[in-house]
Scaffold this motif. Structure first.
Motif, PDB file in Angstrom:
ATOM      1  N   GLY A 190      -7.297   3.591   4.333  1.00  0.00           N
ATOM      2  CA  GLY A 190      -6.672   4.741   4.982  1.00  0.00           C
ATOM      3  C   GLY A 190      -7.576   5.316   6.072  1.00  0.00           C
ATOM      4  O   GLY A 190      -7.107   5.713   7.143  1.00  0.00           O
ATOM      5  N   ASP A 212      -6.604   5.984   9.983  1.00  0.00           N
ATOM      6  CA  ASP A 212      -6.720   7.290  10.649  1.00  0.00           C
ATOM      7  C   ASP A 212      -7.594   7.194  11.901  1.00  0.00           C
ATOM      8  O   ASP A 212      -7.244   7.689  12.970  1.00  0.00           O
ATOM      9  N   GLN A 244      -1.468  10.295   0.908  1.00  0.00           N
ATOM     10  CA  GLN A 244      -1.086  10.856  -0.400  1.00  0.00           C
ATOM     11  C   GLN A 244       0.430  10.900  -0.595  1.00  0.00           C
ATOM     12  O   GLN A 244       0.892  11.145  -1.703  1.00  0.00           O
TER      13      GLN A 244
HETATM   14  N1  PLP Z   1      -6.439  10.555   3.801  1.00  0.00           N
HETATM   15  C1  PLP Z   1      -6.192  11.195   2.654  1.00  0.00           C
HETATM   16  C2  PLP Z   1      -5.220  12.340   2.650  1.00  0.00           C
HETATM   17  C3  PLP Z   1      -6.830  10.808   1.478  1.00  0.00           C
HETATM   18  O1  PLP Z   1      -6.586  11.467   0.337  1.00  0.00           O
HETATM   19  C4  PLP Z   1      -7.747   9.730   1.526  1.00  0.00           C
HETATM   20  C5  PLP Z   1      -8.491   9.336   0.318  1.00  0.00           C
HETATM   21  O2  PLP Z   1      -8.679  10.105  -0.584  1.00  0.00           O
HETATM   22  C6  PLP Z   1      -7.941   9.070   2.756  1.00  0.00           C
HETATM   23  C7  PLP Z   1      -7.281   9.509   3.870  1.00  0.00           C
HETATM   24  C8  PLP Z   1      -8.876   7.902   2.857  1.00  0.00           C
HETATM   25  O3  PLP Z   1      -8.268   6.737   2.362  1.00  0.00           O
HETATM   26  P1  PLP Z   1      -9.187   5.479   1.948  1.00  0.00           P
HETATM   27  O4  PLP Z   1      -9.857   5.837   0.672  1.00  0.00           O
HETATM   28  O5  PLP Z   1      -8.231   4.343   1.803  1.00  0.00           O
HETATM   29  O6  PLP Z   1     -10.127   5.246   3.077  1.00  0.00           O
END
Ligand code: PLP
Length: 385
Positions: free
Chosen positions: A71, A75, A178
Motif C-alpha cells: 500500500g 500511495d 482499509q
Molecule cells: N494506508 C493505510 C490507511 C494503512 O492502514 C496502511 C497500513 O497500515 C498503509 C497505507 C500501508 O500499507 P502497507 O502496509 O501495505 O504498506
C-alpha cells in the motif's frame, strides 16, 4: 492459550483458500512470467486472472490495475507519479488524518518546495469539507484523501471530493487500504482517478499492493528499470502475492456484505458492552459512518500501552493510539487532529475485527476488559479521586 486477534487493521490472517491457491507457486510453478519458455510463460495467465479478480472487486477494468509491492508503494506512486506528470503544478491537498504512507510523503514534498494543504477534522474525525472547494485551484496537482481511517474506521466522502476535483480538472487519489474488502466499492460509477490497496489487509499475503489508475490518468512510473506491468511498475512480479490477492478479492467479492454484517454485529456487541461496563470510556470516531470492523475507545486515566500488555496476558491482540517515540508516549496524530483530550488519547485502544472472529472470543474480551481497566486505574497516578 489461544490468540484472540482483534488487530486486523494492522494485518490479517491469510485465508486458507488463498494459501492453497498460492502454495504451488513457491515450489512447483516458480517460473518468471517474463521468461520465453513455457514453464515461466504459463504464469502470465494466472496473473491475468488475478488482475481480473481485483478489477471485478473494484468495478474497474483489468487494464487499470497495477500490481505494486504494498500500500505504501501505491500511495507514493500515486502522489509522486502525478506530480512528475504535471510538473507545472506545485500544490497538494490532503488531510491531517492520513496514514504516514501519504502524510509523510506530502510533508517530505513540502520540504522540497511544494505547497501542501492539510484539511482538518472535527471532534468526531469528520473532515472539514467546506474548506476544500476554494482550495482546489490551477496550481493543484493532486487531491489525496483516504477512503477510511485506519485508527478510527471513519469513512470519508471521497466520491463527493473526487467529483469536486474533477470539476476543477485535478487528479484525485484515495488511500483505500482499509476500505477494500470491508465495504463495497464501485469505481465504474465514480470520479476517483487513483486508488491504493494492500493485500495483507484483506486476507492475502504481505508484500503485495495495487494502484488503480483510471484510463487516461497521467501518472509517471515510480519504479523504473523493467517492462513489467506495461512499463508502469518495473520489477519482477511477486507471483504468489498477485495470485493470492486475486483469490482474496474474489472471496471478498462473494462475502463482503454478508460477513461484514456479522463482523459489525460482533464489533457493536463488544463496543456497547465496554462503554456500558467501563466508566470514563468513550468512543473515538464517527459512530454512524465507520468501517464495520473498527472500534477505537479511550479509557481515561490509563495508558493504552498498559492495557495492551494486560490484554496480551489473555492472548488478546489489539493496538493503542499512542506510539513510543524517543522514550515518551506520543498520542496518535489522528486523535490529536480530532482534539481528543490528552488523558483520553493516551488511553485509547483500537479493536479491529475480521470474519475469523467468533462470538466466544468477543464474550471473553467483554469479560476481561472491566477488570483490566479497574486494576490499572487503581495503580494510576492520574486517576480521579
Ligand atoms: N494506508 C493505510 C490507511 C494503512 O492502514 C496502511 C497500513 O497500515 C498503509 C497505507 C500501508 O500499507 P502497507 O502496509 O501495505 O504498506
Amino acid at each position: 492459550m489461544n490468540t484472540i486477534y482483534l488487530d486486523n487493521n494492522a494485518t490479517t490472517k491469510v485465508a486458507e483458500e488463498v494459501f492453497e491457491e498460492i502454495r504451488p507457486y513457491f515450489t512447483e510453478l516458480y517460473g518468471n512470467p517474463s521468461s520465453m519458455h513455457t514453464f515461466g510463460g504459463q504464469i502470465g495467465n494466472k496473473i491475468r486472472k488475478a488482475r481480473e479478480q481485483v478489477a471485478a472487486l473494484l468495478g474497474a477494468d483489468p487494464s487499470e490495475i497495477i500490481f505494486t509491492g504494498c500500500g505504501t508503494e501505491s500511495d507514493n506512486t500515486a502522489i509522486k507519479g502525478t506530480l512528475a506528470a504535471h510538473p507545472e503544478r506545485r500544490k497538494i491537498i490532503t488531510t491531517r488524518v492520513e496514514h504516514p504512507a501519504v502524510l509523510q510523503v506530502c510533508r517530505d514534498l513540502e520540504s522540497h518546495g511544494y505547497t501542501v494543504v492539510e484539511i482538518g477534522v472535527d471532534r468526531n474525525g469528520r473532515l472539514n469539507i467546506n474548506e476544500l472547494e476554494n482550495l482546489i485551484d490551477d496550481n493543484t496537482a493532486i487531491v489525496t484523501v483516504m477512503y477510511a481511517n485506519n485508527e478510527t474506521g471513519n469513512i470519508y466522502p471521497v466520491e463527493y471530493i473526487a467529483e469536486m476535483a474533477k470539476e476543477k480538472g485535478v487528479a484525485f487519489h484515495t488511500d483505500a487500504v482499509q476500505a477494500v474488502g470491508k465495504i463495497p466499492l464501485n469505481l465504474s460509477k465514480s470520479n476517483i482517478d487513483l486508488l491504493s490497496l494492500s493485500g495483507h489487509k484483506l486476507h492475502a499475503t504481505k508484500g503485495i499492493g495495487v494502484l488503480y489508475i483510471r484510463k487516461g490518468t497521467r501518472v509517471a512510473p515510480y519504479m523504473v528499470g523493467g517492462h513489467q506491468e506495461g512499463g508502469r511498475r518495473a520489477g519482477t512480479e511477486n507471483v504468489p502475492g498477485i495470485i493470492g490477492l486475486g483469490k482474496a478479492c474474489e472471496l471478498a467479492r462473494q462475502n463482503t456484505e454478508l460477513e461484514n454484517n456479522e463482523v459489525k454485529r460482533l464489533r457493536d456487541k463488544l463496543e456497547t458492552a465496554i462503554l456500558k461496563t467501563c466508566p470514563d470510556a468513550m468512543l473515538n470516531g464517527d459512530k454512524d459512518n465507520r468501517l464495520p470492523n473498527t472500534s477505537n475507545i479511550s479509557f481515561e486515566f490509563v495508558e493504552g500501552e498498559a492495557i495492551l500488555l494486560m490484554l496480551d496476558r489473555f492472548g488478546i491482540c489489539a493496538s493503542s493510539g499512542s506510539a513510543c517515540t524517543s522514550g515518551s508516549l506520543e498520542p496518535s496524530h489522528v486523535l490529536r487532529a480530532m482534539g481528543v483530550p490528552f488523558t483520553a488519547a493516551h488511553g485509547s485502544i483500537r479493536f479491529s475485527l475480521s470474519r475469523y472472529n467468533t462470538e466466544k472470543e468477543i464474550d471473553l474480551v467483554i469479560e476481561k476488559i472491566p477488570g483490566i481497566i479497574n486494576r490499572l486505574r487503581e495503580l494510576s497516578p492520574f486517576v480521579k479521586t
